[in-house]
Motif scaffolding. Structure first.
Motif, PDB file in Angstrom:
ATOM      1  N   CYS A 120      25.791 -21.139 -50.762  1.00 59.72           N
ATOM      2  CA  CYS A 120      26.988 -21.848 -49.451  1.00 59.72           C
ATOM      3  C   CYS A 120      26.184 -21.075 -48.745  1.00 59.72           C
ATOM      4  CB  CYS A 120      28.093 -21.182 -49.799  1.00 59.72           C
ATOM      5  SG  CYS A 120      29.502 -21.651 -49.093  1.00 59.72           S
ATOM      6  N   PRO A 121      25.792 -21.560 -47.181  1.00 58.70           N
ATOM      7  CA  PRO A 121      25.875 -20.675 -46.337  1.00 58.70           C
ATOM      8  C   PRO A 121      27.300 -19.937 -46.153  1.00 58.70           C
ATOM      9  CG  PRO A 121      24.916 -22.727 -46.159  1.00 58.70           C
ATOM     10  CD  PRO A 121      25.984 -23.160 -47.263  1.00 58.70           C
ATOM     11  N   LEU A 122      26.504 -18.354 -45.369  1.00 58.62           N
ATOM     12  CA  LEU A 122      27.658 -17.678 -45.094  1.00 58.62           C
ATOM     13  C   LEU A 122      27.626 -16.719 -43.914  1.00 58.62           C
ATOM     14  CD1 LEU A 122      30.564 -15.890 -46.539  1.00 58.62           C
ATOM     15  CD2 LEU A 122      28.433 -14.076 -47.558  1.00 58.62           C
ATOM     16  N   ASN A 123      28.394 -17.506 -43.200  1.00 61.65           N
ATOM     17  CA  ASN A 123      28.062 -16.867 -41.514  1.00 61.65           C
ATOM     18  C   ASN A 123      29.890 -16.043 -41.028  1.00 61.65           C
ATOM     19  OD1 ASN A 123      26.122 -18.381 -41.384  1.00 61.65           O
ATOM     20  ND2 ASN A 123      27.540 -20.716 -40.915  1.00 61.65           N
ATOM     21  N   GLY A 124      29.720 -15.202 -40.622  1.00 59.82           N
ATOM     22  CA  GLY A 124      30.863 -14.027 -39.760  1.00 59.82           C
ATOM     23  C   GLY A 124      30.072 -13.151 -38.889  1.00 59.82           C
ATOM     24  N   THR A 125      31.517 -12.774 -38.234  1.00 59.41           N
ATOM     25  CA  THR A 125      30.901 -12.174 -36.641  1.00 59.41           C
ATOM     26  C   THR A 125      31.283 -10.500 -37.067  1.00 59.41           C
ATOM     27  OG1 THR A 125      30.703 -13.951 -34.942  1.00 59.41           O
ATOM     28  CG2 THR A 125      31.040 -11.565 -34.682  1.00 59.41           C
ATOM     29  N   LEU A 126      31.797  -9.174 -36.699  1.00 61.31           N
ATOM     30  CA  LEU A 126      31.843  -7.617 -36.820  1.00 61.31           C
ATOM     31  C   LEU A 126      31.691  -8.151 -35.319  1.00 61.31           C
ATOM     32  CD1 LEU A 126      32.516  -5.432 -38.565  1.00 61.31           C
ATOM     33  CD2 LEU A 126      30.428  -4.505 -38.410  1.00 61.31           C
ATOM     34  N   THR A 127      33.036  -7.055 -35.549  1.00 64.20           N
ATOM     35  CA  THR A 127      33.730  -6.811 -33.882  1.00 64.20           C
ATOM     36  C   THR A 127      34.130  -5.246 -34.732  1.00 64.20           C
ATOM     37  OG1 THR A 127      33.723  -8.790 -33.392  1.00 64.20           O
ATOM     38  CG2 THR A 127      34.774  -6.794 -31.692  1.00 64.20           C
ATOM     39  N   ILE A 128      33.970  -4.759 -33.413  1.00 67.65           N
ATOM     40  CA  ILE A 128      34.332  -3.007 -33.810  1.00 67.65           C
ATOM     41  C   ILE A 128      34.722  -2.330 -32.015  1.00 67.65           C
ATOM     42  CG2 ILE A 128      33.754  -0.436 -34.216  1.00 67.65           C
ATOM     43  CD1 ILE A 128      31.591  -1.670 -35.703  1.00 67.65           C
ATOM     44  N   ALA A 129      36.178  -2.397 -32.259  1.00 67.21           N
ATOM     45  CA  ALA A 129      36.881  -1.961 -31.040  1.00 67.21           C
ATOM     46  C   ALA A 129      36.283  -0.605 -30.768  1.00 67.21           C
ATOM     47  CB  ALA A 129      38.073  -2.837 -31.202  1.00 67.21           C
ATOM     48  N   GLY A 130      35.965   0.002 -29.176  1.00 69.36           N
ATOM     49  CA  GLY A 130      36.172   0.693 -28.700  1.00 69.36           C
ATOM     50  C   GLY A 130      34.751   0.660 -28.062  1.00 69.36           C
ATOM     51  N   SER A 131      34.800   2.029 -27.027  1.00 66.08           N
ATOM     52  CA  SER A 131      34.037   1.653 -26.106  1.00 66.08           C
ATOM     53  C   SER A 131      32.388   2.591 -26.062  1.00 66.08           C
ATOM     54  CB  SER A 131      34.960   3.004 -24.666  1.00 66.08           C
ATOM     55  OG  SER A 131      33.777   2.897 -23.663  1.00 66.08           O
ATOM     56  N   PRO A 132      31.362   1.479 -26.057  1.00 69.68           N
ATOM     57  CA  PRO A 132      31.088   0.392 -25.975  1.00 69.68           C
ATOM     58  C   PRO A 132      31.333  -0.302 -26.940  1.00 69.68           C
ATOM     59  CG  PRO A 132      29.180   1.072 -26.307  1.00 69.68           C
ATOM     60  CD  PRO A 132      30.095   2.021 -25.998  1.00 69.68           C
ATOM     61  N   SER A 133      32.681  -1.313 -27.137  1.00 74.38           N
ATOM     62  CA  SER A 133      32.186  -2.534 -28.583  1.00 74.38           C
ATOM     63  C   SER A 133      31.376  -3.176 -28.984  1.00 74.38           C
ATOM     64  CB  SER A 133      33.704  -3.493 -28.390  1.00 74.38           C
ATOM     65  OG  SER A 133      33.006  -4.109 -27.407  1.00 74.38           O
ATOM     66  N   VAL A 134      31.568  -2.952 -30.172  1.00 67.78           N
ATOM     67  CA  VAL A 134      30.116  -3.813 -31.097  1.00 67.78           C
ATOM     68  C   VAL A 134      30.269  -5.409 -31.148  1.00 67.78           C
ATOM     69  CG1 VAL A 134      28.708  -3.131 -33.329  1.00 67.78           C
ATOM     70  CG2 VAL A 134      29.020  -1.205 -31.887  1.00 67.78           C
ATOM     71  N   THR A 135      29.434  -5.817 -31.554  1.00 69.63           N
ATOM     72  CA  THR A 135      30.070  -7.807 -31.941  1.00 69.63           C
ATOM     73  C   THR A 135      28.663  -7.805 -32.660  1.00 69.63           C
ATOM     74  OG1 THR A 135      31.932  -8.220 -30.243  1.00 69.63           O
ATOM     75  CG2 THR A 135      30.407  -9.776 -31.149  1.00 69.63           C
ATOM     76  N   GLU A 136      28.906  -7.528 -33.926  1.00 71.09           N
ATOM     77  CA  GLU A 136      27.327  -8.619 -34.099  1.00 71.09           C
ATOM     78  C   GLU A 136      27.410  -9.634 -35.096  1.00 71.09           C
ATOM     79  OE1 GLU A 136      24.420  -5.420 -36.516  1.00 71.09           O
ATOM     80  OE2 GLU A 136      24.773  -5.933 -38.015  1.00 71.09           O
ATOM     81  N   ALA A 137      26.350 -10.517 -35.128  1.00 69.22           N
ATOM     82  CA  ALA A 137      26.892 -11.919 -35.850  1.00 69.22           C
ATOM     83  C   ALA A 137      26.448 -11.599 -37.204  1.00 69.22           C
ATOM     84  CB  ALA A 137      26.169 -12.759 -35.285  1.00 69.22           C
ATOM     85  N   TYR A 138      26.909 -12.317 -38.668  1.00 74.44           N
ATOM     86  CA  TYR A 138      26.203 -11.971 -39.851  1.00 74.44           C
ATOM     87  C   TYR A 138      26.064 -13.430 -39.922  1.00 74.44           C
ATOM     88  CZ  TYR A 138      25.471 -11.691 -44.977  1.00 74.44           C
ATOM     89  OH  TYR A 138      24.936 -11.659 -45.333  1.00 74.44           O
ATOM     90  N   ALA A 139      24.180 -14.018 -40.593  1.00 72.17           N
ATOM     91  CA  ALA A 139      24.248 -15.310 -41.037  1.00 72.17           C
ATOM     92  C   ALA A 139      23.196 -14.993 -42.562  1.00 72.17           C
ATOM     93  CB  ALA A 139      23.434 -15.989 -39.878  1.00 72.17           C
ATOM     94  N   GLY A 140      23.759 -15.206 -43.523  1.00 67.97           N
ATOM     95  CA  GLY A 140      23.353 -15.565 -44.462  1.00 67.97           C
ATOM     96  C   GLY A 140      23.784 -16.084 -45.887  1.00 67.97           C
ATOM     97  N   THR A 141      23.011 -16.019 -46.935  1.00 64.93           N
ATOM     98  CA  THR A 141      23.293 -16.842 -48.136  1.00 64.93           C
ATOM     99  C   THR A 141      23.892 -16.133 -49.189  1.00 64.93           C
ATOM    100  OG1 THR A 141      21.868 -18.221 -47.501  1.00 64.93           O
ATOM    101  CG2 THR A 141      22.291 -19.033 -49.982  1.00 64.93           C
ATOM    102  N   LEU A 142      25.288 -17.012 -49.781  1.00 60.60           N
ATOM    103  CA  LEU A 142      26.248 -16.292 -51.263  1.00 60.60           C
ATOM    104  C   LEU A 142      25.566 -17.045 -52.264  1.00 60.60           C
ATOM    105  CD1 LEU A 142      28.720 -15.309 -50.668  1.00 60.60           C
ATOM    106  CD2 LEU A 142      30.235 -17.509 -52.022  1.00 60.60           C
ATOM    107  N   VAL A 143      24.362 -15.252 -51.850  1.00 60.68           N
ATOM    108  CA  VAL A 143      23.844 -15.917 -53.178  1.00 60.68           C
ATOM    109  C   VAL A 143      23.513 -14.556 -53.665  1.00 60.68           C
ATOM    110  CG1 VAL A 143      22.904 -17.493 -53.312  1.00 60.68           C
ATOM    111  CG2 VAL A 143      21.818 -16.290 -51.989  1.00 60.68           C
ATOM    112  N   PRO A 144      22.870 -13.842 -55.215  1.00 62.56           N
ATOM    113  CA  PRO A 144      23.514 -12.341 -55.797  1.00 62.56           C
ATOM    114  C   PRO A 144      21.948 -11.753 -55.187  1.00 62.56           C
ATOM    115  CG  PRO A 144      24.389 -13.659 -57.669  1.00 62.56           C
ATOM    116  CD  PRO A 144      23.132 -14.187 -55.990  1.00 62.56           C
TER     117      PRO A 144
END
Length: 262
Positions: free
Chosen positions: A94-118
């Motif tokens: 299954c295609p696996l997507n997500g977005t990590l957000t780390i609040a702070g100054s400055p804040s961090v936003t990082e997209a993740y795109a992978g595959t649900l495989v070992p």
């Protein structure tokens, strides 16, 4: 008078002869200097050869040690790859997507795109080295699939939230996943309200409230995923091995609470 003068000359001759026979001549000094230079040259060559062999042996030993450490790291990750995923074989791929957000100054936003495989092997371009990506759940306890029976804006209704705790990273898996309907990452949240509030983690509820701290909760995107069950990835074990332009093995890793680092 004549006899005294002759005696003086004889004495002078003896003194001059001794002066001429003491010390080294210029030729002798030059020969000695030449022999000394040849000796220094030979010793220098011997030392340079010995040092070169020492460096070769040391370099070979370091290469073997680095290779052993790299193989050990790969072996450890490969043996654990797929933990928490293989319990639901129908989710594999299954295609696996997500977005990590780390609040702070400055804040961090990082997209993740992978595959649900070992294990995923990506072929290198133009004959370059391949890339090896390993995925596993990292739970201090156990990781079991959770069946979702309903979905709301900021929580899932489940048959049982066994094993889930606040901060766990989960993957919402649709019944019929595809490129346009991928699996989606989210963070479990809990405000301590229990069964009295939709924002409390409970036996029949897994909340995913947006905002604050470290979060993978993009509820607008998550609402588009009709989840059938949830996979608990815990702290997420993501390791990507590749070879850089300097022919060095490099590892890119990430967790549920940090952006990727190489």
């Amino acid at each position: 008078m004549t006899s005294h003068f002759s005696h003086g000359r004889s004495r002078y001759a003896r003194i001059s002869g001794k002066a001429r026979t003491s010390g080294f001549t210029l030729i002798e000094l030059m020969v000695g200097l030449l022999l000394g230079m040849l000796t220094v040259l030979v010793i220098t060559q011997v030392l340079a050869l010995a040092e070169g062999k020492k460096r070769t042996i040391t370099t070979g030993s370091d290469a073997q040690l680095n290779g052993a450490l790299a193989i050990y790291t790969l072996q450890r990750d490969l043996q654990m790859a797929g933990y928490g995923l293989s319990s639901k074989p129908e989710a594999i791929g299954c295609p696996l997507n997500g977005t990590l957000t780390i609040a702070g100054s400055p804040s961090v936003t990082e997209a993740y795109a992978g595959t649900l495989v070992p294990v995923e092997i990506t072929q290198g371009t133009n004959g370059g080295p391949d890339t090896l990506t390993l995925l596993q759940a990292r739970k201090s306890g156990f990781s079991v699939p959770i069946v979702a029976t309903a979905q709301s804006s900021d929580y899932f209704t489940v048959l049982s939230s066994l094993g889930a705790k606040a901060g766990d990273l989960m993957a919402a898996v649709p019944t019929a996943w595809s490129a346009s309907v991928p699996c989606r990452l989210f963070s479990v949240t809990d405000d301590g309200a229990g069964s009295t509030s939709n924002t409390g983690l409970w036996a029949l509820r897994v909340p995913h409230v947006e905002g604050g701290g470290i979060s993978w909760n993009d509820n607008a995107a998550l609402s588009l995923i009709p989840a059938a069950y949830l996979l608990n990835l815990g702290n997420l074990g993501y390791s990507q091995y590749s070879v850089n332009a300097n022919l060095a093995l490099q590892l890119t890793a990430r967790t549920a609470t940090a952006a990727s680092s190489t």
